[in-house]
Design a protein around this motif. Structure first.
Motif, PDB file in Angstrom:
ATOM      1  N   LEU A  96      -2.219   5.523   6.772  1.00 47.53           N
ATOM      2  CA  LEU A  96      -3.390   4.676   6.610  1.00 47.53           C
ATOM      3  C   LEU A  96      -3.711   4.002   7.933  1.00 47.53           C
ATOM      4  O   LEU A  96      -2.811   3.663   8.705  1.00 47.53           O
ATOM      5  CB  LEU A  96      -3.148   3.603   5.543  1.00 47.53           C
ATOM      6  CG  LEU A  96      -3.266   4.009   4.080  1.00 47.53           C
ATOM      7  CD1 LEU A  96      -2.970   2.821   3.172  1.00 47.53           C
ATOM      8  CD2 LEU A  96      -4.639   4.581   3.764  1.00 47.53           C
ATOM      9  N   ASN A  98     -10.340   5.668   6.351  1.00 46.83           N
ATOM     10  CA  ASN A  98      -9.363   6.134   5.364  1.00 46.83           C
ATOM     11  C   ASN A  98     -10.015   6.828   4.167  1.00 46.83           C
ATOM     12  O   ASN A  98      -9.363   7.060   3.149  1.00 46.83           O
ATOM     13  CB  ASN A  98      -8.544   4.946   4.862  1.00 46.83           C
ATOM     14  CG  ASN A  98      -7.793   4.247   5.972  1.00 46.83           C
ATOM     15  OD1 ASN A  98      -6.795   4.749   6.467  1.00 46.83           O
ATOM     16  ND2 ASN A  98      -8.285   3.075   6.382  1.00 46.83           N
ATOM     17  N   TRP A 115       0.836  -1.194   0.000  1.00 49.49           N
ATOM     18  CA  TRP A 115       0.000   0.000   0.000  1.00 49.49           C
ATOM     19  C   TRP A 115       0.874   1.248   0.000  1.00 49.49           C
ATOM     20  O   TRP A 115       1.929   1.283   0.647  1.00 49.49           O
ATOM     21  CB  TRP A 115      -0.877   0.034   1.251  1.00 49.49           C
ATOM     22  CG  TRP A 115      -1.825  -1.110   1.394  1.00 49.49           C
ATOM     23  CD1 TRP A 115      -1.527  -2.370   1.825  1.00 49.49           C
ATOM     24  CD2 TRP A 115      -3.226  -1.100   1.123  1.00 49.49           C
ATOM     25  NE1 TRP A 115      -2.655  -3.148   1.840  1.00 49.49           N
ATOM     26  CE2 TRP A 115      -3.715  -2.393   1.424  1.00 49.49           C
ATOM     27  CE3 TRP A 115      -4.111  -0.118   0.681  1.00 49.49           C
ATOM     28  CZ2 TRP A 115      -5.052  -2.731   1.281  1.00 49.49           C
ATOM     29  CZ3 TRP A 115      -5.447  -0.455   0.549  1.00 49.49           C
ATOM     30  CH2 TRP A 115      -5.912  -1.741   0.832  1.00 49.49           C
ATOM     31  N   SER A 120       0.343   5.613   0.487  1.00 49.06           N
ATOM     32  CA  SER A 120      -0.630   6.639   0.844  1.00 49.06           C
ATOM     33  C   SER A 120       0.064   7.971   1.044  1.00 49.06           C
ATOM     34  O   SER A 120       1.243   8.037   1.411  1.00 49.06           O
ATOM     35  CB  SER A 120      -1.375   6.253   2.129  1.00 49.06           C
ATOM     36  OG  SER A 120      -0.466   6.083   3.201  1.00 49.06           O
ATOM     37  N   TYR A 165      -4.758   6.939  -1.575  1.00 52.85           N
ATOM     38  CA  TYR A 165      -3.940   5.739  -1.485  1.00 52.85           C
ATOM     39  C   TYR A 165      -4.168   4.828  -2.690  1.00 52.85           C
ATOM     40  O   TYR A 165      -5.075   5.031  -3.499  1.00 52.85           O
ATOM     41  CB  TYR A 165      -4.208   4.981  -0.181  1.00 52.85           C
ATOM     42  CG  TYR A 165      -5.615   4.435  -0.011  1.00 52.85           C
ATOM     43  CD1 TYR A 165      -5.982   3.200  -0.547  1.00 52.85           C
ATOM     44  CD2 TYR A 165      -6.578   5.142   0.706  1.00 52.85           C
ATOM     45  CE1 TYR A 165      -7.268   2.700  -0.380  1.00 52.85           C
ATOM     46  CE2 TYR A 165      -7.858   4.639   0.888  1.00 52.85           C
ATOM     47  CZ  TYR A 165      -8.204   3.419   0.342  1.00 52.85           C
ATOM     48  OH  TYR A 165      -9.465   2.922   0.505  1.00 52.85           O
TER      49      TYR A 165
END
Length: 445
Positions: free
Chosen positions: A149, A174, A143, A145, A179
């Motif tokens: 997150l 979120n 992931w 962002s 993201y």
């Protein structure tokens, strides 16, 4: 779900209904708390081993998998999170110290994880952050962002379950964070498989690149440019003007009015289940009528070879030689999601059925059944996809702006003729060197 998310299991004991929007569109996200979490199989990873249980050491690769995390975003607050299951099926994050972090709880309600334990901060724009994955990893997501997150863990009968960010929930904690994620599986038996996924939404633009240790060429799918969310949204709004369907309503905004992402139609349908009602119905009838008199060949690209199928326009079913089940008429939700109705895989389905499902669903999404040559699936090149209506125009828009058109835009985007390039943009090798992940748009380098 795409190539690897089929490995994720549902938290069946934690039953929450999907939120059905009743307000006017466009969609405006309002971030909530853990009480607003919606937990489904699409945003959970379940360990099958409790985190504290003693086991033999993980199977260790001869060398660790190297990651290069490249920040092209004009932000000093970009973070990466690496999640997955280790070789013992234990839930793990990759910690900042290069070791696996094992989240654990026995709580039946979600418990937030500390960002300091699970995040990997990236440097400023133009920088590369190096990391290594210290053991085999499956069902993994990387992931990225702009900001932190929020992840949660919840106890299950088989160990901790990870609750991931859910773009389909407008009240997810979120919901106002930008993201995106890439997917990877790195196992001893098959090596490394990785991809960038826009199956559920377009958000933070990502790209992927892989070198190998066996001298084979670098593989890459550089993904979307920096302005991808706005470009895809504009494209879908234009499509709405052409056909009156709610493509433009899939654009998602923050409470301040900023465009933050675009939902895929299957994700949008989880919020408004009446959207696209009847969209494919006339086309489906045409397909079934056509193949009631014309043979349909499914090239399984496996041991079964070419499988012959026949449609019955009266009962609206397709039957394929050697297949354990027939296929009924799909709805728009079945086609966009590829995992319900006639495309749902059931226990006991045979190898022919497993091969036919993705090829049928891909042909409906791309609108290739009635084209010249469409009587063999797959057989047509990417230039023939999405050339008529109805079709998955979200997928068309995503591919339009991707580098070389590569990157998953619906679940079975990896279906392609053997001699054609696979538009899903999967990189794979039994001898991976460095996996490079680009965040912020390939054009921002």
């Amino acid at each position: 779900m795409s190539l690897f998310t089929s490995l994720v299991c549902a938290l069946s004991f934690f039953s929450l209904s999907l939120f059905q929007l009743t307000s006017a569109f466009p969609v405006v996200n309002h971030p909530g708390t853990k009480n607003d979490l919606i937990i489904t199989h699409n945003n959970t990873i379940n360990a099958t081993t409790p985190a504290g249980l003693a086991f033999a050491p993980d199977s260790q690769p001869a060398s660790y998998l190297k990651l290069a995390l490249v920040n092209y975003l004009n932000s000093n607050n970009v973070k990466a999170y690496v999640t997955g299951l280790n070789a013992n099926n234990q839930l793990v994050f990759l910690g900042q110290n290069g070791q696996f972090y094992y989240p654990s709880t026995t709580s039946g309600t979600p418990v937030p994880l500390s960002d300091a334990d699970i995040s990997i901060p990236l440097g400023p724009k133009g920088s590369t952050t190096s990391a290594t994955i210290p053991g085999y990893l499956s069902a993994s997501r990387v992931w990225f962002s702009d900001g932190s997150l929020k992840f949660y863990v919840v106890g299950t009968p088989h160990g901790p379950g990870l609750v991931e960010p859910a773009a389909v929930n407008p009240n997810d904690p979120n919901a106002a964070t930008n993201y995106g994620f890439a997917e990877l599986t790195w196992i001893q038996a098959g090596g490394l498989f990785a991809d960038i996924s826009f199956v559920d939404f377009v958000g933070l633009p990502l790209g992927i690149k892989m070198t190998t240790t066996d001298g084979t060429p670098t593989q890459q799918a550089l993904g979307l440019p920096g302005n991808a969310v706005q470009s895809v949204c504009n494209e879908l709004k234009s499509q709405s003007q052409r056909d009156g369907q709610p493509w433009g309503d899939t654009c998602v905004y923050t409470p301040s009015g900023s465009l933050i992402r675009v939902l895929a139609p299957n994700a949008y349908l989880s919020q408004k289940n009446t959207a696209f009602s009847g969209y494919f119905d006339a086309y489906v009838k045409q397909v079934f009528q056509h193949y009631s008199t014309t043979p349909l060949t499914i090239n399984t690209q496996a041991a079964a070879g070419n499988v012959q199928c026949t449609a019955n326009a009266n009962s609206m079913t397709i039957t394929c030689n050697g297949d354990n089940r027939s296929y009924g008429a799909p709805s728009a939700a079945d086609i966009f999601g590829c995992n319900s109705g006639p495309f749902a895989i059931q226990g006991g389905d045979n190898a022919v059925h497993y091969a036919v499902v993705p090829r049928l669903c891909a042909a409906f999404n791309r609108g290739t059944f009635l084209l010249n040559g469409g009587n063999t699936q797959p057989s047509l090149p990417p230039s023939s996809y999405y050339q008529s209506s109805p079709a998955n125009f979200y997928s068309k828009a995503v591919h339009k702006f991707e580098w070389n058109g590569l990157g998953y835009a619906f679940s079975y985007d990896d279906v392609s003729p053997t001699e054609q390039q696979n538009v899903a943009g999967v990189v794979a090798s039994g001898n991976p060197g460095t996996l490079t992940l680009l965040v912020g748009g390939y054009d921002q380098a």
